[in-house]
Design a protein around this motif. Structure first.
Motif, PDB file in Angstrom:
ATOM      1  N   LYS A  44       6.371   0.138  -7.908  1.00  0.00           N
ATOM      2  CA  LYS A  44       5.358   1.067  -7.436  1.00  0.00           C
ATOM      3  C   LYS A  44       5.998   2.302  -6.811  1.00  0.00           C
ATOM      4  N   LYS A  45       5.312   3.423  -6.943  1.00  0.00           N
ATOM      5  CA  LYS A  45       5.739   4.636  -6.278  1.00  0.00           C
ATOM      6  C   LYS A  45       5.294   4.582  -4.826  1.00  0.00           C
ATOM      7  N   HIS A  46       6.207   4.952  -3.909  1.00  0.00           N
ATOM      8  CA  HIS A  46       5.907   4.908  -2.484  1.00  0.00           C
ATOM      9  C   HIS A  46       5.710   6.330  -1.968  1.00  0.00           C
ATOM     10  N   ALA A  47       4.546   6.571  -1.391  1.00  0.00           N
ATOM     11  CA  ALA A  47       4.229   7.897  -0.866  1.00  0.00           C
ATOM     12  C   ALA A  47       4.000   7.815   0.637  1.00  0.00           C
ATOM     13  N   LEU A  48       4.269   8.928   1.305  1.00  0.00           N
ATOM     14  CA  LEU A  48       4.048   9.037   2.740  1.00  0.00           C
ATOM     15  C   LEU A  48       3.215  10.273   3.018  1.00  0.00           C
ATOM     16  N   LEU A  49       2.160  10.105   3.791  1.00  0.00           N
ATOM     17  CA  LEU A  49       1.281  11.190   4.202  1.00  0.00           C
ATOM     18  C   LEU A  49       1.472  11.426   5.696  1.00  0.00           C
ATOM     19  N   VAL A  50       1.754  12.680   6.068  1.00  0.00           N
ATOM     20  CA  VAL A  50       2.088  13.004   7.453  1.00  0.00           C
ATOM     21  C   VAL A  50       1.030  13.916   8.039  1.00  0.00           C
ATOM     22  N   PHE A  51       0.468  13.503   9.152  1.00  0.00           N
ATOM     23  CA  PHE A  51      -0.486  14.313   9.894  1.00  0.00           C
ATOM     24  C   PHE A  51       0.147  14.852  11.170  1.00  0.00           C
ATOM     25  N   GLY A  52      -0.368  15.978  11.626  1.00  0.00           N
ATOM     26  CA  GLY A  52      -0.113  16.443  12.981  1.00  0.00           C
ATOM     27  C   GLY A  52       1.074  17.346  13.173  1.00  0.00           C
ATOM     28  N   LEU A  53       1.860  17.638  12.125  1.00  0.00           N
ATOM     29  CA  LEU A  53       2.988  18.545  12.326  1.00  0.00           C
ATOM     30  C   LEU A  53       2.510  19.906  12.809  1.00  0.00           C
ATOM     31  N   ASP A  54       1.449  20.373  12.201  1.00  0.00           N
ATOM     32  CA  ASP A  54       0.825  21.614  12.642  1.00  0.00           C
ATOM     33  C   ASP A  54      -0.184  21.263  13.728  1.00  0.00           C
ATOM     34  N   SER A  55       0.061  21.704  14.934  1.00  0.00           N
ATOM     35  CA  SER A  55      -0.771  21.297  16.066  1.00  0.00           C
ATOM     36  C   SER A  55      -2.193  21.833  15.986  1.00  0.00           C
ATOM     37  N   ASP A  56      -2.457  22.745  15.026  1.00  0.00           N
ATOM     38  CA  ASP A  56      -3.830  23.246  14.870  1.00  0.00           C
ATOM     39  C   ASP A  56      -4.749  22.212  14.244  1.00  0.00           C
ATOM     40  N   PHE A  57      -4.158  21.186  13.596  1.00  0.00           N
ATOM     41  CA  PHE A  57      -4.973  20.165  12.946  1.00  0.00           C
ATOM     42  C   PHE A  57      -4.920  18.878  13.756  1.00  0.00           C
ATOM     43  N   PRO A  58      -6.068  18.351  14.185  1.00  0.00           N
ATOM     44  CA  PRO A  58      -6.077  17.101  14.957  1.00  0.00           C
ATOM     45  C   PRO A  58      -5.758  15.919  14.065  1.00  0.00           C
ATOM     46  N   HIS A  59      -5.447  14.796  14.696  1.00  0.00           N
ATOM     47  CA  HIS A  59      -5.196  13.593  13.900  1.00  0.00           C
ATOM     48  C   HIS A  59      -6.496  13.131  13.253  1.00  0.00           C
ATOM     49  N   PRO A  60      -6.426  12.403  12.139  1.00  0.00           N
ATOM     50  CA  PRO A  60      -7.619  12.014  11.395  1.00  0.00           C
ATOM     51  C   PRO A  60      -8.345  10.848  12.043  1.00  0.00           C
ATOM     52  N   LYS A  61      -9.591  10.715  11.690  1.00  0.00           N
ATOM     53  CA  LYS A  61     -10.353   9.539  12.097  1.00  0.00           C
ATOM     54  C   LYS A  61     -10.084   8.417  11.096  1.00  0.00           C
ATOM     55  N   GLU A  62     -10.193   7.190  11.596  1.00  0.00           N
ATOM     56  CA  GLU A  62      -9.866   6.026  10.773  1.00  0.00           C
ATOM     57  C   GLU A  62     -10.687   5.995   9.488  1.00  0.00           C
ATOM     58  N   GLU A  63     -11.995   6.315   9.595  1.00  0.00           N
ATOM     59  CA  GLU A  63     -12.856   6.220   8.413  1.00  0.00           C
ATOM     60  C   GLU A  63     -12.498   7.259   7.354  1.00  0.00           C
ATOM     61  N   ALA A  64     -11.846   8.344   7.754  1.00  0.00           N
ATOM     62  CA  ALA A  64     -11.450   9.361   6.784  1.00  0.00           C
ATOM     63  C   ALA A  64     -10.246   8.925   5.962  1.00  0.00           C
ATOM     64  N   LEU A  65      -9.493   7.961   6.483  1.00  0.00           N
ATOM     65  CA  LEU A  65      -8.287   7.531   5.796  1.00  0.00           C
ATOM     66  C   LEU A  65      -8.535   6.425   4.790  1.00  0.00           C
ATOM     67  N   GLU A  66      -9.537   5.635   5.019  1.00  0.00           N
ATOM     68  CA  GLU A  66      -9.778   4.479   4.151  1.00  0.00           C
ATOM     69  C   GLU A  66      -9.922   4.864   2.679  1.00  0.00           C
ATOM     70  N   PRO A  67     -10.696   5.920   2.333  1.00  0.00           N
ATOM     71  CA  PRO A  67     -10.830   6.257   0.902  1.00  0.00           C
ATOM     72  C   PRO A  67      -9.523   6.673   0.244  1.00  0.00           C
ATOM     73  N   ILE A  68      -8.706   7.427   0.971  1.00  0.00           N
ATOM     74  CA  ILE A  68      -7.475   7.884   0.326  1.00  0.00           C
ATOM     75  C   ILE A  68      -6.474   6.741   0.183  1.00  0.00           C
ATOM     76  N   ILE A  69      -6.455   5.805   1.136  1.00  0.00           N
ATOM     77  CA  ILE A  69      -5.609   4.618   0.990  1.00  0.00           C
ATOM     78  C   ILE A  69      -6.014   3.844  -0.251  1.00  0.00           C
ATOM     79  N   GLN A  70      -7.316   3.672  -0.414  1.00  0.00           N
ATOM     80  CA  GLN A  70      -7.828   2.929  -1.564  1.00  0.00           C
ATOM     81  C   GLN A  70      -7.514   3.658  -2.870  1.00  0.00           C
ATOM     82  N   LYS A  71      -7.586   4.983  -2.827  1.00  0.00           N
ATOM     83  CA  LYS A  71      -7.295   5.777  -4.025  1.00  0.00           C
ATOM     84  C   LYS A  71      -5.861   5.538  -4.497  1.00  0.00           C
TER      85      LYS A  71
END
Length: 489
Positions: A44-71
């Protein structure tokens, strides 16, 4: 265990809460690590998604992550997510980060992320540039951080090496310095073990030849004052004295041990001088005195060994069974626990089994190992501070603890069935951190006793060639080679 950050929720069942570092304000940096990404050989290909490097964007809510994990899972990939790579909201970092890791608080978070990316072999690393519903689209996920600085193919290549193969590679870069200090001595001691395990007699011949100026009296092995590093630097000489029944080498061990005993003064049960109240001293002093006892049979050396151990244990062993580095602070520094485990394992090697001293120290070592095992993390490593998983996974402490357990299993002091699995796990973690050219990952720099916990957090973690790390990796590699070559259960 590290508490889940409440605002980010708990990782889904397919993932684990995985601390990758700690910020300058002591905030843990958490990754939801896809369990599948721990299998570096997975197709399998292993990917990493990084949030928060740019302080203008807040961290995500849990429910927003579930669809992309499933995708990603539906597409046959793993997706791990760093939930907030910049909790302190510092200016946007540069990659690779400048300066040494992790000693400067302002750049620590960036270094933690960069080395995490490199050591876990992610195929692609994405930075989240937007949230909300757009997270489901490919467009907002800019390929900002690119490929892993260490490829998964390279990690796979390292992990395919047997312990003796890794030891051979390390011996090209370490173990050729005859200076009578503990770091070069351990590397030379490992070369003697390679000679034994690999039928590579040139290693023993070269090590013995390099130490002949001391045996002939052309150079002195000891200085004016007692030094723990110098005492431990005699361990290769002690091994050669035993292997070759060399009286000149035995004489050198006796002289060093006599100097250590003389430094105790007239006080009964006193420790050897120069310990500086640090747990390191279990290793720096006890094996040399045990070797002197083993080579000469003199009880005074064994008595001094036990007295020294009892003193360090009385001031450094915590109630939970792990060692504070010194009475200056309660911090259980990683190498400050690696040293006692390595020291007792080497001390026991010189003592006759079944004797009261051997029984006492074997019991003490097993208790220490049993206290350390719950702090081994899912990757197999121990941390820069043993009971703080948010700080970096440290190379030398993991090597020393692995050596100690492997030596105990090899000698029948611990049952193989129980203790083999954790060191197979730790060995794999160590092996992936050793490059063919002798470069090592996350070796804590030289460290005296520190004033507080944060000072241990902020010690530089070396990424490069390093004599201390090379010696410890060789010790672990050769003892694991002996274990895996041993057919006995």
């Amino acid at each position: 265990m590290l508490a889940t950050i409440p605002a980010l929720g708990k990782a889904p069942d397919t993932h684990v809460d995985f601390p990758i570092g700690v910020t300058k304000d002591n905030t843990p940096i958490i990754c939801w690590l896809d369990k599948g990404s721990l299998d570096i050989f997975s197709p399998k290909k292993h990917a990493l998604l990084v949030f928060g490097l740019d302080s203008d964007f807040p961290h995500p809510k849990e429910e927003a992550l579930e669809p992309i994990i499933q995708k990603y899972r539906n597409s046959g990939q793993t997706l791990s997510i760093v939930l907030d790579a910049n909790p302190d909201k510092l200016p946007y970092p540069t990659f690779p980060p400048e300066g040494g890791a992790y000693s400067k608080k302002e750049t620590a978070a960036a270094h933690y992320l960069w080395r995490f990316i490199g050591n876990y072999g992610f195929d692609d690393v994405f930075e989240a540039k937007d949230l909300d519903g757009k997270l489901l689209n490919d467009t907002p996920l800019a390929l900002a951080l690119g490929k892993s600085p260490i490829t998964r193919v390279e990690i796979q290549k390292r992990l395919r090496r047997t312990p003796i193969e890794t030891a051979r590679e390390l011996s090209k870069h370490y173990g050729h310095d005859p200076t009578i200090q503990y770091i070069p001595a351990l590397a030379q001691l490992s070369r003697l073990r390679i000679a034994e395990l690999d039928n590579a007699t040139e290693h023993r011949a070269d090590v013995s030849r390099s130490l002949q100026p001391y045996a002939k009296g052309e150079k002195s092995t000891i200085g004016k004052n007692v030094s723990g590093s110098n005492l431990a630097g005699h361990l290769t000489i002690a091994e050669l004295a035993k292997l070759e029944k060399n009286e000149a080498f035995t004489k050198l061990i006796k002289e060093a041990a006599d100097q250590a005993i003389a430094s105790r003064g007239e006080t009964q049960n006193a420790p050897v001088a120069g310990h500086n109240q640090m747990s390191d001293s279990v290793f720096m002093v006890c094996p040399l005195l045990a070797a002197a006892h083993g080579l000469t049979g003199k009880q005074e050396y064994l008595d001094a060994c036990l007295d020294h151990y009892h003193y360090i244990r009385s001031i450094c062993l915590r109630e939970d069974g792990i060692y504070r580095h010194s009475p200056l602070d309660e911090a259980a520094w990683g190498r400050g626990n690696g040293f006692p485990s390595l020291g007792l394992a080497l001390t026991l090697t010189w003592l006759p089994e079944g004797t009261p001293a051997h029984k006492e120290l074997q019991t003490a070592l097993q208790a220490h190992i049993d206290a350390l095992l719950p702090h081994q993390d899912i990757t197999g490593m121990w941390h820069q501070v043993i009971d703080h998983p948010e700080v970096y996974r440290e190379m030398t402490s993991s090597c020393m603890i692995t050596f100690a357990i492997a030596r105990c299993v090899n000698r029948g002091w611990l049952p193989k069935q129980k203790y083999l699995p954790p060191i197979l796990n730790s060995w794999a973690a160590i092996n992936r951190r050793v490059a063919e050219d002798g470069v090592l990952l996350d070796v804590c720099t030289g460290t005296g006793k520190q004033k507080d916990l944060r000072a241990y957090f902020d010690r530089t973690a070396i990424f490069g060639k390093d004599g201390r790390g090379g010696a410890m990796a060789m010790m672990a590699a050769t003892e694991m080679a002996a274990l895996l070559q041993n057919p006995k259960e």
